[in-house]
Design an enzyme around this catalytic site. Structure first.
Site, short mmCIF file in Angstrom:
data_model
loop_
_atom_site.label_atom_id
_atom_site.label_comp_id
_atom_site.label_asym_id
_atom_site.label_seq_id
_atom_site.Cartn_x
_atom_site.Cartn_y
_atom_site.Cartn_z
N THR A 12 0.82 -1.22 0.00
CA THR A 12 0.00 0.00 0.00
C THR A 12 0.85 1.27 0.00
OG1 THR A 12 -1.77 -1.11 1.18
CG2 THR A 12 -1.74 1.26 1.35
N ASP A 56 1.50 -6.48 -4.65
CA ASP A 56 0.67 -6.53 -3.45
C ASP A 56 1.21 -7.76 -2.70
OD1 ASP A 56 -2.63 -5.88 -2.65
OD2 ASP A 56 -1.56 -7.54 -1.72
N SER A 57 1.44 -7.64 -1.41
CA SER A 57 2.16 -8.71 -0.71
C SER A 57 1.37 -10.00 -0.60
CB SER A 57 2.62 -8.25 0.67
OG SER A 57 1.55 -8.21 1.57
N SER A 58 0.10 -9.99 -0.99
CA SER A 58 -0.65 -11.26 -1.02
C SER A 58 -0.06 -12.19 -2.07
CB SER A 58 -2.13 -10.99 -1.32
OG SER A 58 -2.64 -10.15 -0.32
N ASP A 89 0.13 -7.02 4.51
CA ASP A 89 -0.64 -8.27 4.64
C ASP A 89 0.24 -9.48 4.97
OD1 ASP A 89 -2.96 -6.90 4.14
OD2 ASP A 89 -3.20 -7.60 2.08
N GLN A 274 -4.43 -21.17 18.98
CA GLN A 274 -5.24 -20.15 18.29
C GLN A 274 -5.18 -18.81 19.04
OE1 GLN A 274 -9.26 -21.54 17.62
NE2 GLN A 274 -8.53 -23.49 16.81
N CYS A 275 -4.79 -18.85 20.31
CA CYS A 275 -4.64 -17.59 21.06
C CYS A 275 -3.36 -16.91 20.58
CB CYS A 275 -4.48 -17.85 22.56
SG CYS A 275 -5.83 -18.74 23.30
#
Ligand code: ASP
Length: 338
Positions: A12, A56-58, A89, A274-275
């Site tokens: 971006t 774009d870093s995706s 990202d 997942q935490c």
């Protein structure tokens, strides 16, 4: 004179609005320079290397991580530090991957980007860019102040392989829940040297082979045997198990059997939580004791980004499976606390 290389990969920070589609698209470095006249006032020498194409870093991938590592190796002796402009990202993935690839790094490699393009009036890009450059140029007793791969965003410097992108809108887009920040930018630039890696004594080298054949099994209440088998019986070489809390999963017989079969088929399984904050503690509850017994590895407090890139890196080295398993549970670039 201190020399810094800016490596522009995209993101971006350098994007502009495409008038036809109304979407943000990557654009050249020249407009970044034009938007930050302050760059000419810095008292160190800047050079720029732009990737082609800018991304774009995706769309980042291990081939481009390799290009980055090879470029840093080629320019290593010419420059005092490196600032990589990168989309936010997947910035934490690239930072973690580089932390494993760039071995015995004695110079700063600071990744930064922004939430708003540099041409926008309220942009966060200028501060991020200028302070990242300052950090890359800072020395203590003639040596780099931060000789490691880091991420700078919104006044804070994070260890790269401890960082996560946790907000897609706030300027404060990154955090490092399991490791203290390395520096903070206010009126002064405060470095917290106790948390920064020491200058290595051995020669700098890079590793550029990856094996990205990794599956991800994220737990949720109600997960079906069908969904689990789609991963455990697939042809992946390793599985990242995203468990509940401190490493827990269902103890249903079919679930344990699926994991057991995968282990017997030589798949490496790493349990991370997942935490975002805290560590896996296998065996703390009955719901993780069986995992530990069957040889599932603890990812301790590693981020998902660090776990995946570390697996890719270790498996890419062609090490014996037992060696990979051993190294997954110990820090090799400051990525975990066990
Ligand atoms: N999609 C952008 C990218 O990662 C987002 C950003 O740079 O903040 O390239």
């Amino acid at each position: 004179m201190t020399k810094i290389l800016i490596i522009y990969t995209g993101g971006t920070i350098g994007m502009v609005n495409d008038s036809k589609t109304g979407t943000l698209i990557p654009f050249d470095f020249e407009q970044i320079e034009n938007n930050v006249p302050e760059l000419a006032r810095l008292d160190y020498q800047l050079s720029v290397h732009s990737f082609d194409p800018i991304l774009d870093s995706s769309n980042m991938n291990p081939e481009i991580w390799t290009e980055l590592a090879e470029l840093i190796k080629e320019k290593y002796h010419e420059f005092d530090g490196f600032v990589i402009l990168h989309g936010s990202d997947t910035m934490s993935y690239t930072a973690a991957a580089l932390s494993f690839m760039l071995q015995n790094l004695a110079k700063p490699v600071v990744l930064t980007g922004s939430q708003l393009p540099i041409g926008e009036i309220r942009t966060d890009a200028k501060e991020n860019l200028i302070t990242a450059l300052e950090i890359a140029a800072t020395k203590k007793d003639g040596k780099a102040m931060v000789p490691e791969v880091s991420v700078y965003f919104d006044f804070q410097l994070f260890r790269g392989n401890r960082s996560i992108k946790n907000d897609s809108e706030k300027f404060e887009a990154f955090s490092s829940p399991n490791y203290p920040i390395l520096a903070e930018a206010g009126v002064n630039l405060d470095f917290f040297s106790n948390y920064i890696l020491p200058i290595p004594t051995e020669e700098f080298q890079i590793h550029t082979t990856f094996n990205s054949n990794i599956g991800v099994l994220k737990m949720y209440p109600g997960i079906t045997e069908n969904a689990v088998r789609a991963i455990t019986e697939s042809k992946v070489d390793a599985i990242v198990l995203e468990s509940f809390g401190s490493g827990n999963t269902t103890t249903a017989d079919w679930f344990i059997a699926c994991l057991q079969e995968a282990i017997l088929n030589d798949k490496i399984i790493v349990d991370i939580s997942q935490c975002n904050g805290g560590s896996v503690q296998l065996g703390k509850y009955e719901t993780s004791r069986k995992l530990q017994k069957m040889g599932i590895l603890s990812g301790y407090d590693m981020t998902f980004e660090a776990t995946v890139t570390k697996l890719m890196y270790l498996m890419g080295k062609g090490l014996a499976i037992d060696e990979i398993k051993k190294l997954m549970e110990v820090p090799i670039a400051g990525e975990l606390t066990n």
